[in-house]
Design a protein around this motif. Structure first.
Motif, PDB file in Angstrom:
ATOM      1  N   ALA A  77       0.812  -1.222   0.000  1.00  0.00           N
ATOM      2  CA  ALA A  77       0.000   0.000   0.000  1.00  0.00           C
ATOM      3  C   ALA A  77       0.836   1.259   0.000  1.00  0.00           C
ATOM      4  CB  ALA A  77      -0.932  -0.014   1.224  1.00  0.00           C
ATOM      5  N   ASP A  78       1.928   1.271   0.737  1.00  0.00           N
ATOM      6  CA  ASP A  78       2.756   2.473   0.831  1.00  0.00           C
ATOM      7  C   ASP A  78       4.203   2.074   1.081  1.00  0.00           C
ATOM      8  OD1 ASP A  78       3.989   4.923   1.402  1.00  0.00           O
ATOM      9  OD2 ASP A  78       2.145   5.741   2.259  1.00  0.00           O
ATOM     10  N   PRO A  79       4.969   1.842   0.004  1.00  0.00           N
ATOM     11  CA  PRO A  79       6.363   1.394   0.155  1.00  0.00           C
ATOM     12  C   PRO A  79       7.224   2.349   0.970  1.00  0.00           C
ATOM     13  CG  PRO A  79       5.602   1.087  -2.101  1.00  0.00           C
ATOM     14  CD  PRO A  79       4.542   1.880  -1.405  1.00  0.00           C
ATOM     15  N   ARG A  80       6.903   3.639   0.940  1.00  0.00           N
ATOM     16  CA  ARG A  80       7.730   4.588   1.693  1.00  0.00           C
ATOM     17  C   ARG A  80       7.556   4.380   3.194  1.00  0.00           C
ATOM     18  NH1 ARG A  80       7.771  10.504  -1.298  1.00  0.00           N
ATOM     19  NH2 ARG A  80       8.053   9.740  -3.441  1.00  0.00           N
ATOM     20  N   VAL A  81       6.318   4.212   3.626  1.00  0.00           N
ATOM     21  CA  VAL A  81       6.073   3.953   5.044  1.00  0.00           C
ATOM     22  C   VAL A  81       6.727   2.631   5.449  1.00  0.00           C
ATOM     23  CG1 VAL A  81       4.271   3.349   6.727  1.00  0.00           C
ATOM     24  CG2 VAL A  81       3.960   5.317   5.219  1.00  0.00           C
ATOM     25  N   HIS A  82       6.566   1.622   4.604  1.00  0.00           N
ATOM     26  CA  HIS A  82       7.150   0.318   4.914  1.00  0.00           C
ATOM     27  C   HIS A  82       8.672   0.404   5.009  1.00  0.00           C
ATOM     28  CE1 HIS A  82       8.694  -3.767   3.936  1.00  0.00           C
ATOM     29  NE2 HIS A  82       7.730  -4.133   4.761  1.00  0.00           N
ATOM     30  N   ALA A  83       9.294   1.121   4.102  1.00  0.00           N
ATOM     31  CA  ALA A  83      10.754   1.244   4.115  1.00  0.00           C
ATOM     32  C   ALA A  83      11.228   1.955   5.373  1.00  0.00           C
ATOM     33  CB  ALA A  83      11.223   1.992   2.871  1.00  0.00           C
TER      34      ALA A  83
ATOM     35  N   ILE B 101       6.910   8.468  11.805  1.00  0.00           N
ATOM     36  CA  ILE B 101       6.939   8.047  10.395  1.00  0.00           C
ATOM     37  C   ILE B 101       5.615   8.383   9.719  1.00  0.00           C
ATOM     38  CG2 ILE B 101       6.956   6.010   8.896  1.00  0.00           C
ATOM     39  CD1 ILE B 101       8.969   4.759  10.904  1.00  0.00           C
ATOM     40  N   LEU B 102       4.511   8.099  10.407  1.00  0.00           N
ATOM     41  CA  LEU B 102       3.189   8.362   9.812  1.00  0.00           C
ATOM     42  C   LEU B 102       2.894   9.853   9.765  1.00  0.00           C
ATOM     43  CD1 LEU B 102       1.212   5.447  11.503  1.00  0.00           C
ATOM     44  CD2 LEU B 102       1.925   5.601   9.109  1.00  0.00           C
ATOM     45  N   GLN B 103       3.323  10.587  10.775  1.00  0.00           N
ATOM     46  CA  GLN B 103       3.144  12.044  10.764  1.00  0.00           C
ATOM     47  C   GLN B 103       3.897  12.672   9.588  1.00  0.00           C
ATOM     48  OE1 GLN B 103       4.596  12.990  14.653  1.00  0.00           O
ATOM     49  NE2 GLN B 103       2.708  12.365  15.706  1.00  0.00           N
ATOM     50  N   ASP B 104       5.125  12.219   9.389  1.00  0.00           N
ATOM     51  CA  ASP B 104       5.917  12.753   8.277  1.00  0.00           C
ATOM     52  C   ASP B 104       5.265  12.422   6.937  1.00  0.00           C
ATOM     53  OD1 ASP B 104       7.726  13.708  10.105  1.00  0.00           O
ATOM     54  OD2 ASP B 104       9.222  12.115   9.768  1.00  0.00           O
TER      55      ASP B 104
ATOM     56  N   CYS C  95       2.065  11.930   6.368  1.00  0.00           N
ATOM     57  CA  CYS C  95       0.876  12.777   6.205  1.00  0.00           C
ATOM     58  C   CYS C  95       1.266  14.194   5.774  1.00  0.00           C
ATOM     59  CB  CYS C  95       0.084  12.822   7.515  1.00  0.00           C
ATOM     60  SG  CYS C  95      -0.893  11.326   7.841  1.00  0.00           S
ATOM     61  N   ALA C  96       2.313  14.722   6.395  1.00  0.00           N
ATOM     62  CA  ALA C  96       2.765  16.070   6.028  1.00  0.00           C
ATOM     63  C   ALA C  96       3.229  16.101   4.576  1.00  0.00           C
ATOM     64  CB  ALA C  96       3.894  16.495   6.956  1.00  0.00           C
ATOM     65  N   GLU C  97       3.928  15.083   4.153  1.00  0.00           N
ATOM     66  CA  GLU C  97       4.429  14.999   2.781  1.00  0.00           C
ATOM     67  C   GLU C  97       3.285  14.967   1.775  1.00  0.00           C
ATOM     68  OE1 GLU C  97       6.720  11.546   0.177  1.00  0.00           O
ATOM     69  OE2 GLU C  97       7.148  11.740   2.321  1.00  0.00           O
ATOM     70  N   LEU C  98       2.173  14.305   2.144  1.00  0.00           N
ATOM     71  CA  LEU C  98       1.041  14.156   1.228  1.00  0.00           C
ATOM     72  C   LEU C  98       0.044  15.308   1.313  1.00  0.00           C
ATOM     73  CD1 LEU C  98       0.456  10.343   1.804  1.00  0.00           C
ATOM     74  CD2 LEU C  98       1.165  11.393  -0.360  1.00  0.00           C
ATOM     75  N   GLY C  99       0.209  16.193   2.287  1.00  0.00           N
ATOM     76  CA  GLY C  99      -0.687  17.340   2.394  1.00  0.00           C
ATOM     77  C   GLY C  99      -1.900  17.115   3.272  1.00  0.00           C
ATOM     78  N   VAL C 100      -1.835  16.135   4.186  1.00  0.00           N
ATOM     79  CA  VAL C 100      -2.919  15.939   5.152  1.00  0.00           C
ATOM     80  C   VAL C 100      -2.822  17.037   6.206  1.00  0.00           C
ATOM     81  CG1 VAL C 100      -3.873  14.384   6.901  1.00  0.00           C
ATOM     82  CG2 VAL C 100      -2.937  13.446   4.769  1.00  0.00           C
ATOM     83  N   ASP C 101      -3.958  17.617   6.561  1.00  0.00           N
ATOM     84  CA  ASP C 101      -4.025  18.659   7.585  1.00  0.00           C
ATOM     85  C   ASP C 101      -4.181  17.989   8.951  1.00  0.00           C
ATOM     86  OD1 ASP C 101      -4.470  20.829   9.191  1.00  0.00           O
ATOM     87  OD2 ASP C 101      -6.393  21.390   8.300  1.00  0.00           O
TER      88      ASP C 101
END
Length: 787
Positions: free
Chosen positions: A57-63, A102-105, A107-113
């Motif tokens: 689902a999200d290779p960046r989070v997994h990595a 990791i998840l906060q970063d 979300c910030a990268e994707l533009g989640v408020d």
């Protein structure tokens, strides 16, 4: 689309990131009342299955997660000065605080408020202003409480006390510590999660917690400001567990004694509001992580929103997909939770059996599973049991008889008799099953009087013709098989005079075609049934004598084993359950009164049944209805029956009242056999939804039962036991094939079984390590076999 997420824990953040990743034009807002760097708890454990989903689902989070995982494959059980290790399991953990970052970063990268230190608006306001509201606000969800009439939550607060801590001792494996003290048992669930710390959960049963003096310490801690830990209790835990901490300390984080709450909801959605993670469900920490479940929820919800045409369809699809997975996990978690609530029940076991019992407590890990993971561990466990082959093929003495193996064919009604006389089908049925390899085979429920038949097609043992028919059947079967042959005697009580059940078990009263019924109390089986008369003293004497007479006939017919039906709502069961015994004489009232008549009947039967044969009593250890038999009652009943001469107890449940609500599932009745065996030492037969040889071996090795009854699987395959032997490569005395069938004793080849695959890889993959341990200061070590 506008999406509101209440709660910035791992589940809420991961959903927000996935939703924004799939639909960049969506407006996704997360409200989190704590600061970004606040966190409660310590390490989070993931399974390989969940990690595979995250990787896809999200290779960046997994990595990012993988780069910081603590990894190991061993489980250590520390009990009575020994460390017993099982390998091949596979774990990955990291700190919860690091996971959130990791998840906060992401979300910030994707533009989640993400709005930290901000209470979410009322869920009703969000529901009106947003297209979707995801309530991931935890066990005490305010959103769930706001719409409780729709969600219909069930909050089951359990009896053990536990405290979530960490330690600066870096453990090498998932570690279960079971320490016996004068006040009771202290148990620890612990695992490493980074190079400097391990999660360390201390758990104590309520009564032991009070005896240890923790109640007074917790009362004082209740006066502390929010966020402060119960330092006095933590110091006491350090003292009690000093041997295992090895000079290291316990680290608190808002740590106080709490009880675990199992959360269930009738539905997870209300309009455009949907529950996620702990708000929707919880599973006990002893089988894994609530974070794992929440992140799986997040993935499924994001995917369904992407796949479905609208919100309603997506939320329905999400719940339909996730609910079966969650309920399966919760069933396993419930079994695990209940095991740890009663750890003291098992501390009399030898360490090898205790460790196996602990490892297989949830029924997800089994003997075969452990043989694959760690063959040497499984072999050591079987050797400690005394098995020179599969445990199910070890002999067992029951009364004056010895069964060649631990498999029982329980009484299975064939409804093929005429005038109570068993006929050709009953003969074929019993004879075939006797040839099928089971150590003990029972004939179906057999009435001791004409009015005690459940249907007009049930066999009996009240006259000479029936006795002669049974004798011929038994002689024929015994001539071809060494299996012990048994018969169950019963009087159906208020369940008499009914139609032959349909395939789904449903039946109906015969009414005008039936006969007058008698029961412990004048209570009909259901609203459509006739009301039985309450048994008089004359009725009690008549039925008691009928049981004794039928027992004599069973002996003369040649049966090795006699079983008395004291369960399933039949006449004797009617006395034992408070739901069906409303008598005001000496045969009702408290448990001693309700036991009086069943014990009188048992005494009458014991007097005439030979000592060199076996006498078994079947009970319903749970009524699956409010106000019914309790666990303490079941233990007391079994103990009283054994003291009165029963050689074993066949532990079933239910069928006592028509409004029962059984918790059906694989081997769902085995915990009651386990309870009785380990509380009383009485030999027990486990029965109910046991259908695989793996489950049989696991139940026996864990000490949950002495024998296992396999019912419906024997109807599917009358040679079930012999085929189980063939599948396991067993050819010993515990499963002898009839000479005429011996050529078929090996499993026949199937399609393509003769194909030999070619080598397709230039270099062979390295052999997978059975044992790997977390040693961050040195290279990961491992071996390929025991240790």
């Amino acid at each position: 689309m506008r999406v509101a997420v209440i709660g910035g824990g791992p589940g809420g953040l991961y959903f927000a990131a996935l939703a924004k990743q799939l639909s960049p034009d969506w407006e996704v807002t997360v409200w989190e009342r704590n600061a970004a760097d606040d966190t409660f708890g310590f390490g989070v454990v993931f399974s390989d299955e969940t990690l595979d989903g995250i990787a896809d689902a999200d290779p960046r989070v997994h990595a990012a997660m993988s780069a910081e995982f603590a990894r190991w494959s061993d489980i250590d059980v520390l009990f009575r000065g020994r460390t017993l290790t099982s390998g091949g399991h596979g774990f990955a953990a990291l700190g919860r605080k690091r996971l959130l970052r990791i998840l906060q970063d992401r979300c910030a990268e994707l533009g989640v408020d993400v709005r930290y230190r901000t209470e979410a608006p009322d869920v009703a306001v969000l529901s009106a202003e947003y297209d979707l509201v995801v309530a991931s606000d935890g066990v005490r969800s305010a959103a769930r409480a706001r719409y409780a009439d729709t969600f219909r939550p069930s909050l089951d607060e359990r009896q053990c006390r536990y405290m979530w801590l960490a330690t600066d001792r870096v453990l090498e494996a998932f570690t279960f510590i079971v320490d016996e003290h004068d006040f009771g048992v202290v148990q620890v669930h612990a695992y490493p999660f980074d190079a400097t710390r391990s999660t360390f959960i201390v758990e104590i049963a309520e009564d032991a917690w009070h005896r240890a003096g923790f109640a007074e310490l917790a009362e004082r801690a209740a006066q502390l400001p929010p966020g402060e830990s119960d330092e006095a209790s933590i110091a006491r835990c350090e003292e009690l567990l000093a041997e295992h901490l090895d000079g290291h300390r316990l680290i608190p984080n808002n740590s106080r004694w709490i009880r675990f709450t199992t959360v269930r909801n009738a539905t997870w959605r209300h309009g455009n509001v949907v529950l996620l993670g702990d708000a929707a469900h919880t599973a006990h920490f002893s089988i894994g992580s609530g974070t794992k479940l929440a992140m799986e929820d997040a993935l499924a919800l994001a995917a369904c929103l992407h796949e479905q045409p609208g919100i309603d369809e997506a939320l329905a699809a999400y719940e339909a997909e996730r609910r079966p997975v969650v309920e399966s996990t919760q069933r396993a978690a419930q079994a695990s939770l209940e095991w740890f609530e009663h750890t003291g029940r098992y501390t009399g076991q030898e360490p090898d059996q205790f460790a196996f019992n602990l490892l297989t407590r949830s029924r997800r890990v089994t003997y075969d599973n452990l043989r694959v993971r760690d063959p040497e561990y499984a072999a050591r466990t079987a050797a400690a049991f005394g098995a020179d082959g599969p445990p199910m093929f070890q002999p067992f003495r029951i009364g004056g008889r010895v069964a060649a193996n631990r498999v029982v064919v329980p009484p299975i009604a064939t409804y093929s008799a005429a005038h109570g006389i068993p006929g050709g089908f009953e003969a074929t049925h019993l004879g075939t099953l006797a040839l099928g390899g089971a150590g003990l085979v029972f004939a179906g429920m057999t009435a001791v009087t004409p009015d005690g038949r459940m249907t007009n097609h049930c066999p009996g043992l009240w006259d000479d013709r029936q006795e002669a028919a049974w004798r011929q059947i038994v002689e024929t079967a015994a001539a071809q098989s060494d299996a012990l042959l048994g018969v169950q005697l019963t009087h159906a009580g208020r369940r008499a005079a009914r139609t032959v059940p349909e395939a789904d078990g449903s039946d109906a009263a015969l009414r005008d075609l039936g006969w007058p019924t008698v029961a412990a109390s004048a209570l009909p089986w259901d609203d459509d049934s006739t009301t039985p008369r309450e048994a008089t003293e004359a009725d009690l004497a008549r039925i008691r004598d009928a049981f004794a007479t039928a027992a004599r006939r069973a002996d003369r017919a040649g049966f090795d084993v006699l079983e008395l039906q004291y369960g399933h709502g039949h006449f004797m069961s009617g006395f034992l359950s408070p739901l069906t015994n409303t008598r005001t004489d000496g045969y009702g009232g408290d448990l001693a009164g309700r036991l009086r008549y069943p014990l009188e009947v048992l005494a009458a039967v014991r007097e005439v049944w030979p000592e060199d044969k076996a006498l078994v009593v079947r009970i319903s250890a749970c009524d699956w209805a409010d106000g019914g038999i309790t666990e303490d009652d079941a233990v007391a009943v079994a103990g009283a029956l054994a003291a009165a001469g029963a050689d074993a107890v066949d532990v079933s449940t239910g069928e006592v009242v028509s409004h029962e609500r059984p918790a059906y599932g694989r081997s769902y009745q085995t915990p009651f056999a386990d309870l009785i065996r380990n509380a009383t030492g009485v030999p027990v037969i486990a029965v109910g939804a046991i259908s695989t040889y793996d489950d049989v071996n696991s139940i026996l090795l864990a000490g949950r039962a002495d024998l296992c009854a396999i019912g419906r699987a024997h109807l599917y395959d009358p040679l079930w036991t012999l085929h189980a032997a063939a599948d396991q490569g067993y050819t010993g005395a515990g499963a002898p094939w009839p000479d005429a069938w011996r050529p078929g004793s090996r499993k026949p080849p199937g399609a393509r079984t003769d194909r030999v695959p070619p080598r397709l890889h230039l270099l062979r993959a390295p052999e997978e390590r059975v044992h790997s341990r977390w040693r961050p200061a040195a290279p990961l070590v491992g071996t390929t076999s025991g240790g």
